[in-house]
Design a protein around this motif. Sequence first.
Motif, PDB file in Angstrom:
ATOM      1  N   ARG A 255     -27.379  -7.095   5.363  1.00 13.73           N
ATOM      2  CA  ARG A 255     -26.858  -5.853   5.945  1.00 13.73           C
ATOM      3  C   ARG A 255     -25.654  -5.389   5.122  1.00 13.73           C
ATOM      4  O   ARG A 255     -24.783  -6.176   4.784  1.00 13.73           O
ATOM      5  CB  ARG A 255     -26.457  -6.090   7.389  1.00 13.73           C
ATOM      6  CG  ARG A 255     -26.007  -4.826   8.084  1.00 13.73           C
ATOM      7  CD  ARG A 255     -25.781  -5.050   9.557  1.00 13.73           C
ATOM      8  NE  ARG A 255     -27.036  -5.407  10.216  1.00 13.73           N
ATOM      9  CZ  ARG A 255     -27.102  -6.034  11.394  1.00 13.73           C
ATOM     10  NH1 ARG A 255     -26.017  -6.405  12.007  1.00 13.73           N
ATOM     11  NH2 ARG A 255     -28.270  -6.317  11.927  1.00 13.73           N
ATOM     12  N   ASN A 273     -38.255   3.350   4.019  1.00 14.88           N
ATOM     13  CA  ASN A 273     -38.107   3.327   5.468  1.00 14.88           C
ATOM     14  C   ASN A 273     -36.675   3.728   5.811  1.00 14.88           C
ATOM     15  O   ASN A 273     -35.737   2.966   5.618  1.00 14.88           O
ATOM     16  CB  ASN A 273     -38.429   1.916   5.987  1.00 14.88           C
ATOM     17  CG  ASN A 273     -38.325   1.833   7.499  1.00 14.88           C
ATOM     18  OD1 ASN A 273     -37.567   2.577   8.122  1.00 14.88           O
ATOM     19  ND2 ASN A 273     -39.094   0.922   8.077  1.00 14.88           N
ATOM     20  N   MET A 275     -35.229   4.282   8.684  1.00 13.75           N
ATOM     21  CA  MET A 275     -34.622   3.498   9.779  1.00 13.75           C
ATOM     22  C   MET A 275     -33.946   2.263   9.201  1.00 13.75           C
ATOM     23  O   MET A 275     -32.814   1.931   9.529  1.00 13.75           O
ATOM     24  CB  MET A 275     -35.703   3.044  10.759  1.00 13.75           C
ATOM     25  CG  MET A 275     -36.429   4.160  11.437  1.00 13.75           C
ATOM     26  SD  MET A 275     -35.548   4.741  12.885  1.00 13.75           S
ATOM     27  CE  MET A 275     -35.867   3.412  14.039  1.00 13.75           C
ATOM     28  N   GLN A 276     -34.707   1.607   8.311  1.00 13.12           N
ATOM     29  CA  GLN A 276     -34.184   0.394   7.669  1.00 13.12           C
ATOM     30  C   GLN A 276     -32.934   0.739   6.844  1.00 13.12           C
ATOM     31  O   GLN A 276     -31.927   0.038   6.905  1.00 13.12           O
ATOM     32  CB  GLN A 276     -35.287  -0.188   6.776  1.00 13.12           C
ATOM     33  CG  GLN A 276     -34.924  -1.410   5.998  1.00 13.12           C
ATOM     34  CD  GLN A 276     -35.902  -1.656   4.834  1.00 13.12           C
ATOM     35  OE1 GLN A 276     -36.602  -0.749   4.371  1.00 13.12           O
ATOM     36  NE2 GLN A 276     -35.960  -2.891   4.396  1.00 13.12           N
ATOM     37  N   PHE A 278     -30.655   3.164   7.169  1.00 11.99           N
ATOM     38  CA  PHE A 278     -29.364   3.389   7.846  1.00 11.99           C
ATOM     39  C   PHE A 278     -28.997   2.272   8.801  1.00 11.99           C
ATOM     40  O   PHE A 278     -27.836   1.927   8.914  1.00 11.99           O
ATOM     41  CB  PHE A 278     -29.282   4.793   8.478  1.00 11.99           C
ATOM     42  CG  PHE A 278     -30.240   5.108   9.585  1.00 11.99           C
ATOM     43  CD1 PHE A 278     -30.062   4.585  10.844  1.00 11.99           C
ATOM     44  CD2 PHE A 278     -31.303   5.985   9.362  1.00 11.99           C
ATOM     45  CE1 PHE A 278     -30.938   4.911  11.870  1.00 11.99           C
ATOM     46  CE2 PHE A 278     -32.178   6.317  10.379  1.00 11.99           C
ATOM     47  CZ  PHE A 278     -32.001   5.768  11.639  1.00 11.99           C
ATOM     48  N   GLN A 279     -29.997   1.665   9.444  1.00 14.27           N
ATOM     49  CA  GLN A 279     -29.640   0.576  10.374  1.00 14.27           C
ATOM     50  C   GLN A 279     -29.045  -0.622   9.627  1.00 14.27           C
ATOM     51  O   GLN A 279     -28.118  -1.261  10.095  1.00 14.27           O
ATOM     52  CB  GLN A 279     -30.865   0.142  11.181  1.00 14.27           C
ATOM     53  CG  GLN A 279     -31.187   1.124  12.292  1.00 14.27           C
ATOM     54  CD  GLN A 279     -32.422   0.726  13.084  1.00 14.27           C
ATOM     55  OE1 GLN A 279     -33.123  -0.216  12.730  1.00 14.27           O
ATOM     56  NE2 GLN A 279     -32.690   1.447  14.150  1.00 14.27           N
ATOM     57  N   GLN A 280     -29.614  -0.896   8.461  1.00 15.03           N
ATOM     58  CA  GLN A 280     -29.106  -2.030   7.676  1.00 15.03           C
ATOM     59  C   GLN A 280     -27.913  -1.621   6.795  1.00 15.03           C
ATOM     60  O   GLN A 280     -27.348  -2.455   6.100  1.00 15.03           O
ATOM     61  CB  GLN A 280     -30.223  -2.621   6.808  1.00 15.03           C
ATOM     62  CG  GLN A 280     -31.373  -3.215   7.613  1.00 15.03           C
ATOM     63  CD  GLN A 280     -30.912  -4.355   8.499  1.00 15.03           C
ATOM     64  OE1 GLN A 280     -30.102  -5.183   8.113  1.00 15.03           O
ATOM     65  NE2 GLN A 280     -31.417  -4.393   9.733  1.00 15.03           N
ATOM     66  N   GLN A 281     -27.600  -0.335   6.801  1.00 20.71           N
ATOM     67  CA  GLN A 281     -26.433   0.179   6.059  1.00 20.71           C
ATOM     68  C   GLN A 281     -26.486  -0.172   4.576  1.00 20.71           C
ATOM     69  O   GLN A 281     -25.508  -0.593   3.974  1.00 20.71           O
ATOM     70  CB  GLN A 281     -25.131  -0.317   6.696  1.00 20.71           C
ATOM     71  CG  GLN A 281     -25.018   0.108   8.161  1.00 20.71           C
ATOM     72  CD  GLN A 281     -23.846  -0.545   8.861  1.00 20.71           C
ATOM     73  OE1 GLN A 281     -22.717  -0.400   8.415  1.00 20.71           O
ATOM     74  NE2 GLN A 281     -24.122  -1.245   9.939  1.00 20.71           N
ATOM     75  N   TYR A 282     -27.703   0.013   4.024  1.00 23.00           N
ATOM     76  CA  TYR A 282     -27.882  -0.249   2.595  1.00 23.00           C
ATOM     77  C   TYR A 282     -27.232   0.844   1.769  1.00 23.00           C
ATOM     78  O   TYR A 282     -27.152   2.002   2.197  1.00 23.00           O
ATOM     79  CB  TYR A 282     -29.375  -0.268   2.237  1.00 23.00           C
ATOM     80  CG  TYR A 282     -30.145  -1.421   2.820  1.00 23.00           C
ATOM     81  CD1 TYR A 282     -29.527  -2.640   3.075  1.00 23.00           C
ATOM     82  CD2 TYR A 282     -31.504  -1.288   3.096  1.00 23.00           C
ATOM     83  CE1 TYR A 282     -30.257  -3.698   3.602  1.00 23.00           C
ATOM     84  CE2 TYR A 282     -32.232  -2.335   3.618  1.00 23.00           C
ATOM     85  CZ  TYR A 282     -31.608  -3.538   3.875  1.00 23.00           C
ATOM     86  OH  TYR A 282     -32.326  -4.561   4.389  1.00 23.00           O
TER      87      TYR A 282
END
Length: 339
Positions: A255, A273, A275-276, A278-282
């Motif tokens: 993350r 993806n 969602m992946q 922003f949720q994982q804050q890449y």
Amino acid sequence: MRALALVADRKLELAELPPPQPPAAGEVQIRVAAVALNHIDVWGWRGMAFAKRKMPLVVGAEAAGTIAATGPDSAFKPGDAVVMYGAMTCGHCRACREGRDNLCENVGGIMGFHLDGFARDLVNMPARLVIPVPAGVAARDAACAPIAFSTVQHMLFDNARLEPGETILVHAGGSGIGTVAIKMAKAIGCTVLTTVGDDAKAERARALGADHVINYRTDRFEGAVRKLTAKKGVDVVFEHVGAETFSGSLLCLKRGGRLVTCGATSGPSTTLNLMQLFQQQYRIIGSFGASMRNIRESLDKMASGMLPVIDTEVSIDDFERGLARLESRQVFGKIVVTL
Ligand SMILES: [Zn+2]
């Protein structure tokens, strides 16, 4: 003088050309000693429909040589070892003034790709794009500074902000830039995971200092990275493979991890993806080329003993064989053409 020119897609010809004019004020004339090959040469050789350029085009995008002659009042003198910045930046836009040369707003093209390159005996250059090589660095090594070393320097430290003690996945550890990335990351005390396509390359990647080597042909690298990092993922992924690996590379990040990419040798398109993301804050960072400062930093690293891995040295007559070898991914390190 000799010059190696691309005359049609996948067709190179060694020609005899008149030497350049004596250098004007603000210019130097360089006798080219070594040209190193990069994937941009393979793209150029194959032909790219969108690239604005005229053939015949002298090839060669990164090179080293010595000063043959200078314009009046030059800081250089004949015999000085030098490398050249291979993009015709304007030198006066904001990016140029701030030393962000690879973001020049008026760049006139990349030498060896859009403009005539370095695979010729003599070339005239604006002196402002010429960088001295420190004593003790051989031409064949220095030739790998303007693109291979400096691209990695820019990716790892300016863009991904790699810190000592972090964990990094370096894709294609046997490639020209992969070998450099392993060395630079190990030199600051990172844990390095890398991928290779066969067991012989795995041995050589370990010898360069890689802590974990994954054979991507026998093992899914995403799974291997999860296992090796106790499911945490890595801080940074060094990408340049593209379509074949990009989605998997994101899955390897912890993350807040950073993915930095400078290439797409296996193809330019992928799906993402969101969602992946922003949720994982890449953080996904594109990187292309480098600044003049990055080239000086690279040469300093070479002078302190961090040398490029040279796969093969070939003569100018074998330039095309070198490109074919690079295209087939049969390399470990850099291919250098000597003049
Ligand atoms: Zn500029």
